[in-house]
Design a protein around this motif. Sequence first.
Motif, PDB file in Angstrom:
ATOM      1  N   ARG A 316       0.861  -1.186   0.000  1.00  0.00           N
ATOM      2  CA  ARG A 316       0.000   0.000   0.000  1.00  0.00           C
ATOM      3  C   ARG A 316       0.892   1.229   0.000  1.00  0.00           C
ATOM      4  N   LEU A 317       0.341   2.322  -0.530  1.00  0.00           N
ATOM      5  CA  LEU A 317       1.060   3.592  -0.502  1.00  0.00           C
ATOM      6  C   LEU A 317       0.275   4.565   0.372  1.00  0.00           C
ATOM      7  N   ILE A 318       1.002   5.368   1.128  1.00  0.00           N
ATOM      8  CA  ILE A 318       0.357   6.458   1.873  1.00  0.00           C
ATOM      9  C   ILE A 318       1.015   7.754   1.411  1.00  0.00           C
ATOM     10  N   ALA A 319       0.191   8.706   1.012  1.00  0.00           N
ATOM     11  CA  ALA A 319       0.734   9.973   0.517  1.00  0.00           C
ATOM     12  C   ALA A 319       0.060  11.134   1.239  1.00  0.00           C
ATOM     13  N   THR A 320       0.805  12.211   1.429  1.00  0.00           N
ATOM     14  CA  THR A 320       0.173  13.447   1.894  1.00  0.00           C
ATOM     15  C   THR A 320      -0.582  14.046   0.702  1.00  0.00           C
TER      16      THR A 320
END
Length: 345
Positions: A316-320
């Motif tokens: 999974r990716l988490i981005a601001t």
Amino acid sequence: MRALVACALLLLAACTREPEVHEADFLTFGTLVTVQVADAGEQRAQEALRALEQDFRFMHEQWHPWLPGSVNRMNLLCETGEAFVIPPTLLPLIERGRALERASGGLFNPAIGKLVALWGFHSDDPERDAPPDPREIRALLDAHPSMADLRVDGIMLTCANPAFRLDPGGYAKGLGIGQAVERLREHGIEHAMINAGGQAHAIGRHGERPWRVGIRDPFVGGVIGTLDLGGDEGIATSGDYERSYELDGRRVHHIIDPRTGNPTEAGVISASVVHRDPTLADAAATALVVAGPREWMRVARDMGLDTVLLVLHDRRLIATPEMARRLKRDTRGDYPMETVDPAQR
Ligand code: AMP
Ligand code: MG
């Protein structure tokens, strides 16, 4: 009429013009640094690149974490507990290291060199036959090594903690890039890109477009996406894949959680930070890997980061929001991306 056509053609050529780029490679701290200088003219570019060669050689000698040099000498003198004259080249490491440790709430801690060494990473070919003795780790943790252990009195320095050992590995690249940016500007360079392993910094533009970088896809190779960098802006990525070895069927990697003394297991493969300050970006990327998917928001807030991407082990990716806006995703590795605003958490 013919003149008009020629003129129009010239204009068209100017619109799609590729810049004139001069490029050089350097090796520092075991990392290949590539510097591209655009639109500066042959002589100016070559002079600037020659100056950088000396700078990178000097940094390598002074700041290397385990080869003989200033850091090494400082660490040996620290063992004695006696005061010694601060080598001037170490001042930025000391000052920035202290501030970055504080800002990260101690998750970035350049004073944990003894823990990093215990896990076998103060070597060109890191490995160990067996994990370190947990009692040795415990003893180091109980002694709380910190940059705050350094007592500076005028030009004299004392290390007030026998567990202290400076390891600039987590921010020296950023500091080096920062100094290289200054050097390029001194030489009148207005457009350049510095690329050093997991970190890049742009000055100006690449001809008519911004400098562009990719964020590495740790699963299938290639990139997760690309983004355009502003005229004085860079990106640092810390990845647990950068340095590692196998022990009893498990991967042991080089980013150590100062709270446990072990390689961090928070679930982050890599953290990328876009920022104007390359030293901050470097340290923050390391701190975010340690912080992990549950605590990274606090680190992002405290360190003033607004453009962050985390790649997690579970793909999974988490981005601001700012990263989500700027990142142009590559469609090959189509990982789900969650946008999280650290300010709202
Ligand atoms: P980076 O590649 O910038 O993430 O830096 C990783 C390097 O920083 C490691 O190889 C160690 O030398 C050092 N290091 C490891 N863990 C930490 C930490 N928690 N804080 C500061 N430096 C660290
Ligand atoms: Mg770093």
